[in-house]
Design a protein around this motif. Structure first.
Motif, PDB file in Angstrom:
ATOM      1  N   ILE A   9       0.837  -1.196   0.000  1.00 44.11           N
ATOM      2  CA  ILE A   9       0.000   0.000   0.000  1.00 44.11           C
ATOM      3  C   ILE A   9       0.877   1.253   0.000  1.00 44.11           C
ATOM      4  N   LEU A  12       2.353   1.699  -3.497  1.00 47.33           N
ATOM      5  CA  LEU A  12       1.329   2.158  -4.440  1.00 47.33           C
ATOM      6  C   LEU A  12       1.016   3.630  -4.205  1.00 47.33           C
ATOM      7  N   VAL A  16       1.358   6.625  -6.824  1.00 52.32           N
ATOM      8  CA  VAL A  16       0.226   7.500  -7.162  1.00 52.32           C
ATOM      9  C   VAL A  16       0.604   8.966  -6.983  1.00 52.32           C
ATOM     10  N   TRP A  19       2.926  10.038  -9.752  1.00 49.22           N
ATOM     11  CA  TRP A  19       2.236  10.229 -11.027  1.00 49.22           C
ATOM     12  C   TRP A  19       1.335  11.446 -10.959  1.00 49.22           C
ATOM     13  N   LEU A  23       1.491  14.975 -13.497  1.00 47.72           N
ATOM     14  CA  LEU A  23       0.505  15.552 -14.399  1.00 47.72           C
ATOM     15  C   LEU A  23       0.594  17.068 -14.436  1.00 47.72           C
ATOM     16  N   LEU A 110       3.753  12.497 -21.573  1.00 41.27           N
ATOM     17  CA  LEU A 110       3.410  11.227 -20.944  1.00 41.27           C
ATOM     18  C   LEU A 110       4.590  10.266 -21.013  1.00 41.27           C
TER      19      LEU A 110
ATOM     20  N   MET B   2      -6.857  14.619  -1.964  1.00 42.97           N
ATOM     21  CA  MET B   2      -6.029  15.413  -2.872  1.00 42.97           C
ATOM     22  C   MET B   2      -6.708  15.484  -4.210  1.00 42.97           C
ATOM     23  N   GLN B   5      -4.946  17.674 -10.253  1.00 42.33           N
ATOM     24  CA  GLN B   5      -5.004  18.760 -11.208  1.00 42.33           C
ATOM     25  C   GLN B   5      -4.404  18.256 -12.505  1.00 42.33           C
ATOM     26  N   ASP B   7      -4.067  18.180 -16.811  1.00 42.88           N
ATOM     27  CA  ASP B   7      -4.186  19.111 -17.918  1.00 42.88           C
ATOM     28  C   ASP B   7      -5.016  18.500 -19.049  1.00 42.88           C
ATOM     29  N   MET B  81      -9.946  25.719  -9.926  1.00 38.67           N
ATOM     30  CA  MET B  81      -9.502  25.698  -8.531  1.00 38.67           C
ATOM     31  C   MET B  81     -10.698  25.825  -7.602  1.00 38.67           C
ATOM     32  N   ALA B 402      -3.192   9.018 -19.360  1.00 36.23           N
ATOM     33  CA  ALA B 402      -2.607   9.636 -18.174  1.00 36.23           C
ATOM     34  C   ALA B 402      -3.250   9.102 -16.903  1.00 36.23           C
ATOM     35  N   LEU B 405      -2.569   4.846 -14.876  1.00 34.80           N
ATOM     36  CA  LEU B 405      -1.769   4.446 -13.737  1.00 34.80           C
ATOM     37  C   LEU B 405      -2.461   4.789 -12.433  1.00 34.80           C
ATOM     38  N   ILE B 406      -3.080   5.972 -12.393  1.00 34.68           N
ATOM     39  CA  ILE B 406      -3.727   6.400 -11.143  1.00 34.68           C
ATOM     40  C   ILE B 406      -4.852   5.455 -10.789  1.00 34.68           C
ATOM     41  N   CYS B 409      -3.437   1.991  -9.670  1.00 36.05           N
ATOM     42  CA  CYS B 409      -2.788   2.022  -8.355  1.00 36.05           C
ATOM     43  C   CYS B 409      -3.805   2.239  -7.244  1.00 36.05           C
ATOM     44  N   LEU B 410      -4.732   3.187  -7.421  1.00 40.67           N
ATOM     45  CA  LEU B 410      -5.715   3.449  -6.374  1.00 40.67           C
ATOM     46  C   LEU B 410      -6.594   2.236  -6.154  1.00 40.67           C
ATOM     47  N   LEU B 412      -5.813  -0.901  -6.726  1.00 39.94           N
ATOM     48  CA  LEU B 412      -5.017  -1.917  -6.034  1.00 39.94           C
ATOM     49  C   LEU B 412      -4.881  -1.593  -4.559  1.00 39.94           C
ATOM     50  N   MET B 413      -4.681  -0.306  -4.262  1.00 34.03           N
ATOM     51  CA  MET B 413      -4.540   0.088  -2.866  1.00 34.03           C
ATOM     52  C   MET B 413      -5.801  -0.246  -2.089  1.00 34.03           C
TER      53      MET B 413
END
Lengths: 505, 505
Positions: A9, A12, A16, A19, A23, A110, B2, B5, B7, B81, B402, B405-406, B409-410, B412-413
């Motif tokens: 965890i 990972l 995260v 990554w 961005l 990327l 979090m 942000q 693009d 924002m 993009a 991966l996020i 990973c999230l 999997l977590m």
């Protein structure tokens, strides 16, 4: 909960966060003609892929050294070559000679970000995980907490995945070196460190402790027996690694010399931009850059650096324990950072790595320093448009260190080795130094947060356009100087007996 | 929390909410539900419109231009924002609700390890819920805020504060009418458990214990909330217009990406029968309605072999599916936890059989199920299966490289944490998942790799672009249908236990 699931965890989450920071914007985004470090790396891919090895470090029509010429040792060049090879398969336009200058596109971004992440995941993160699990002592809960904070250190994440660099590779190799030395595999450790040196010449900041530790160990083993054998083995490994890395350049001495000339440019000044070391901070009071001649500046910084590094190195030479080694890494890199020639603010990462190694043993001091080191790079982050990642990662790191590592619980007197201070400063024995230090911590965090907000919210006055960067670097310098003194004292102070038993190996 | 942000181009929901901010700020109340300059018309109940009005008062300090109705697709950095910060800020409601729910769960007194506490595990499962994070912070919605109300209302019921729970649910209904799905559970439970003050042991209704006063108080609360919200529009005679905006039945049975419910399986069965029919020469290909599967962006769906489904049919099926649960609660209310189980079945039933269901609606089941999962072993097994399947079905929402991966990973977590934490909580009583279920989940991994990695690199990418969506949706519907059946089974089992014991659980 099983340690391995917690570790996965952590890893990972580290990936995260990396990554997520990726961005955001990078250095020199949409800023022709020179752009920034991102364009430099892309240009090196272009140069290494299209030109033969002999021309990489030379100035000619195909390779304009004034436009981001290669100024890192050969391993960086080989890494760029590998990335370029993959880039060519995906989209040849990215590395076309001359025509790809200033190439910027979402797909390319990327790709570049992925190369950094892959390098991190392959080299840096495994080293961190293995270090925290096998060389840090404490309960498994403590190890995982240390791993969390180590992986989420904001400075490295923001520089590597925000600004854009490959520090993870060189720091990763150095960490593998430390890991190997900690486990007693000296030859492998020296090989790993040589690889680190061949990736980025800045690793020389760490070279002296490695040298002194290994030499001291050989001497302790007896120079007429096992010690000599060990020395020969280490020397042979180092020479072999260097030879392997520099192989294409060894055929012609002028080649090797040119590479050396590129990686050690002595034509530049004492410092560039605003950096939190002695010279820049001194410059605010006395304009030494204009008073002293160029050569004298060089000799002065050389002399002071040697002087600053000498105590810890000699101590390590005479007492080569792993604990002394870690402290010496901190002291040596900090000495170089504070007094050396042409230091960049990013070089603080070379100090941050050894400090991270001490997160387990000295959580309060380490977390405080790491916070300050991230803060010291604030002007760079603002220039790159990385304000939001900086704010979020710094706040998260502060929260994590307070909650997970319970740093505020570890600032008692014995843990911070404050007895030496008491003797030095002739303080009243009843004075609660720990309380004073805790208050200094609160004030420092408040100052750093406050100055961060001010740098963003306010415009500097017309006659002092660099007010905020100068303030940031001065405050950071004070923190670093304090850390330098503290760790030097630590290296020379006697440890309480129970700790001494653990540290002597 | 979090916010990422990125693009990437502004998301649909982002523009939707910006438009609503503009409408509520710039136009008088009488034209809120008539305004249609933008295609994203106001289709939430009035209380949500008032909420947007409140937000717009703060928004004008960030960027006045976002509040102009004509500024379609306006997305300045300040706007982005502000919107992101508003989601994070309103999530405070969710965090408060999670705290309340954690307090309702039993405390484990044996172990001092925080990871053994059901309340801690529940908090993490709710706060770090992958689906909610993706939908709210990477996409853009206020689901955290709304789910906060739902969970708070559930927590109040668990704490036997029925009036507060009813009040919160009425407010919630007027914020987003999708929660009508679970209104039957509330209605029947409150009527049965709250209005009948005496509980007879054998489950029959003690008609004489009916308290008119309680019914009136309950009714009064609900009616007053509705009056406050819909009242102004009733007075202005705009009720039909508001209702037509809230319940647009012109859309198709499934939206562009089929939610993993029964109709996805129905659709695929239809397709399979068509193919078989054509192959076996039972059907004439020219006679069949033109199948627009190739576009992958179906809105209207005409079934070829099986009868087409109308909104009335789906309503009938939904009511049929939730009837047993509701009747069971009426006949034998098993306290607040029985109510929670009924709520879950209503939500899942509506998800399974509803008209134009969005896959996000699976969160309506996953989040409350977490409460039951930390307490009972069987529910933990259902939770693991449903949450993994439901979260995976949200993957197509993030389709850019993009975000790959996020989301991986999230996911999997969250999956690692939920599996290890729940297994540890319920250890010693055997495995949580049956072998068939484990096999299904492993198949999910295979589907993920096939859709995310293999398919984009394969030659079918251009000919059959909808294939990964189809496979994901069909594979997940199998899991969701299975969870529905298991949840009903657990209800029936607890019903039998209650019948035998005659005890309120």
């Amino acid at each position: 909960m099983q340690t391995w699931s917690l570790v996965s965890i952590c890893v990972l989450l580290g990936v995260v966060v990396r990554w997520g920071v990726s961005l955001n914007s990078y250095s020199g985004a949409q800023k022709p003609p020179m752009f920034g470090d991102y364009e430099a790396q892309r240009h090196w891919q272009e140069v290494t892929y299209n030109l033969p090895v002999q021309e990489w470090y030379f100035n000619n029509t195909d390779n304009d050294l004034n436009y981001w010429g290669l100024d890192y040792p050969p391993l960086t060049a080989y890494h760029s070559w590998i990335c370029a090879y993959i880039a060519k398969i995906i989209n040849p336009e990215w590395v076309e000679l001359h025509r790809s200058r200033g190439y910027e596109s979402p797909a390319h971004k990327l790709f570049m970000r992925t190369t950094v992440l892959v390098a991190d995941v392959l080299i840096y993160i495994p080293a961190v995980v293995l270090y925290c699990l096998y060389l840090a002592d404490g309960s498994s809960k403590k190890k995982v907490s240390t791993l969390f904070c180590f992986l989420l250190y904001p400075g490295l994440i923001l520089i590597d995945h925000g600004h854009f660099q490959y520090n993870g590779v060189s720091l990763g190799f150095a960490l593998w070196g430390v890991l190997a030395l900690g486990l007693g595999w000296d030859a492998l450790g020296s090989m790993a460190f040589s690889l680190a040196l061949n990736y980025k010449q800045m690793e020389l900041y760490h070279a002296l402790p490695f040298f002194c530790y290994l030499l001291g160990k050989c001497v302790k083993d007896g120079l007429m027996g096992r010690g000599l054998f060990l020395l020969v083995r280490i020397a042979a490994t180092v020479l072999a690694t260097f030879a392997l890395c520099w192989l294409p350049f060894l055929s012609d001495p002028s080649q090797a010399l040119q590479v050396v000339r590129r990686i050690f440019p002595v034509g530049r000044g004492l410092f560039e931009d605003k950096v939190a070391n002695t010279w820049c901070s001194l410059n605010t009071l006395i304009k030494i850059r204009s008073i002293l001649s160029g050569d004298f500046q060089l000799y002065l910084s050389f002399a002071l650096t040697i002087l600053a590094v000498l105590p810890s190195s000699i101590r390590l030479l005479t007492k080569p324990t792993f604990w002394n080694f870690k402290l010496a890494l901190v002291n040596s890199s900090l000495a170089f950072f504070l007094f050396s020639y042409q230091v960049h603010e990013k070089s603080i990462l070379l100090v941050a790595l050894p400090i991270c190694l001490l997160l387990n043993d000295l959580p309060f001091t380490s977390a405080w320093f790491l916070q300050a080191s991230t803060f010291s790079m604030l002007p760079l982050f603002l220039k790159d448009g990385l304000l939001v990642p900086y704010a979020v990662t710094s706040a998260a790191f502060l929260l994590l260190s307070i909650c997970l590592l319970s740093v505020l619980d570890h600032c008692s007197e014995e843990e911070m080795e404050l007895c030496t201070y008491k003797k030095l400063l002739f303080c009243h024995p009843k004075m609660d130094l720990a309380c004073i230090v805790r208050w200094k911590f609160y004030i420092s965090i408040a100052a750093m947060a406050g100055l961060s907000i001010l740098s963003v919210a306010l415009e500097p006055p017309r006659h002092l356009p660099d007010l905020f960067p100068v303030l940031v670097s001065t405050i950071a310098f004070l923190h670093f100087l304090g850390t330098f003194i503290h760790f030097n004292i630590l290296q020379f102070s006697k440890l309480p007996s129970r700790k001494r038993q653990k540290k002597n190996n | 929390n979090m916010a990422v942000q990125s693009d990437v181009e502004p998301f649909l929901h982002f523009e939707v909410h910006r438009n609503w901010l503009a409408i509520t700020h710039s136009l008088p109340v009488s034209s809120w539900y008539h305004e249609n300059t933008s295609e994203w018309t106001l289709d939430y109940p009035p209380l949500f419109a008032w909420f947007e009005f409140g937000l717009s008062k703060v928004a004008q300090h960030f960027d006045k231009n976002m509040l102009l109705v004509e500024n379609l697709n306006y997305a300045s950095p300040e706007t982005v924002m502000f919107q992101r910060l508003s989601v994070i800020f309103t999530d405070l409601v969710f965090i408060f609700a999670v705290r309340e729910c954690s307090r309702c769960v039993q405390v484990q007194k044996v172990s001092r390890d925080i990871l053994d506490q059901p309340s801690f595990v529940l908090s993490v499962l709710l706060l770090w819920n992958f689906g909610l994070f993706v939908v709210d912070h990477i996409h853009f919605q206020y689901n955290g805020f709304l789910f906060g109300f739902l969970l708070l209302s559930v927590a109040k019921h668990l704490q036997s504060e029925h009036l507060q729970g009813a009040l919160l649910f009425s407010i919630l209904l007027n914020l987003k009418h999708i929660y009508l799905y679970v209104a039957p559970a509330y209605g029947v439970y409150l009527l049965r458990d709250y209005c009948f003050t005496r509980d007879v042991k054998d489950g029959s209704i003690g008609w004489r214990s009916f308290s008119l006063l309680r019914l009136l108080v309950l009714g009064g609360i609900v009616v007053s909330v509705f009056t406050l919200s819909v009242g102004p529009f009733l007075v202005m005679g705009q009720l039909p217009q508001v209702l037509s905006r809230l319940f647009p039945f012109k859309r198709g049975l499934c939206h562009a990406y089929w939610a993993p419910n029964i109709w996805a399986l129905y659709n695929i069965l239809d397709k399979v029968l068509v193919v078989l029919g054509v192959r076996l020469k039972l059907l004439q290909e020219a006679e069949l309605p033109r199948a627009s599967m190739t576009g992958g962006l179906v809105q209207e769906f005409q079934h070829s072999v099986l009868p087409s489904i109308s909104p009335a049919t789906t309503l009938f099926c939904t009511l049929l599916s939730i009837l047993p649960a509701v009747v069971s609660i009426w006949r034998r209310p098993r306290g607040a936890r029985g109510f929670l189980r009924c709520l879950l079945l209503c939500a899942l039933g509506s998800f399974m059989f509803g008209w134009h269901v969005h896959e996000k609606a699976v969160l309506l089941v996953i989040l409350p199920l977490s409460i039951l999962a930390v307490e009972s072993r069987e529910d933990a097994g259902i939770f693991l299966l449903l949450s993994t399947t439901g979260h995976y079905s949200l993957f197509p929402l993030l389709h850019t490289p993009a975000e790959l991966l996020i989301k991986v990973c999230l996911m999997l977590m969250f999956t690692t944490f939920s599996f290890t934490a729940l297994r540890r909580l319920h250890r010693g009583k055997g495995s949580l998942l049956r072998p068939l279920e484990v096999f299904y989940l492993l198949g999910l991994v295979a589907v993920a790799i096939a859709c995310e990695v293999v398919f984009p690199l394969s030659p079918w990418k251009h000919r059959l672009p909808f294939l990964p969506l189809l496979v994901t949706s069909v594979y997940c519907s199998v899991g969701v249908c299975y969870s529905f059946l298991r949840l009903y089974l657990s209800l029936w089992r607890s019903d039998c236990k209650a019948k035998q014991g005659g005890v309120k659980s």
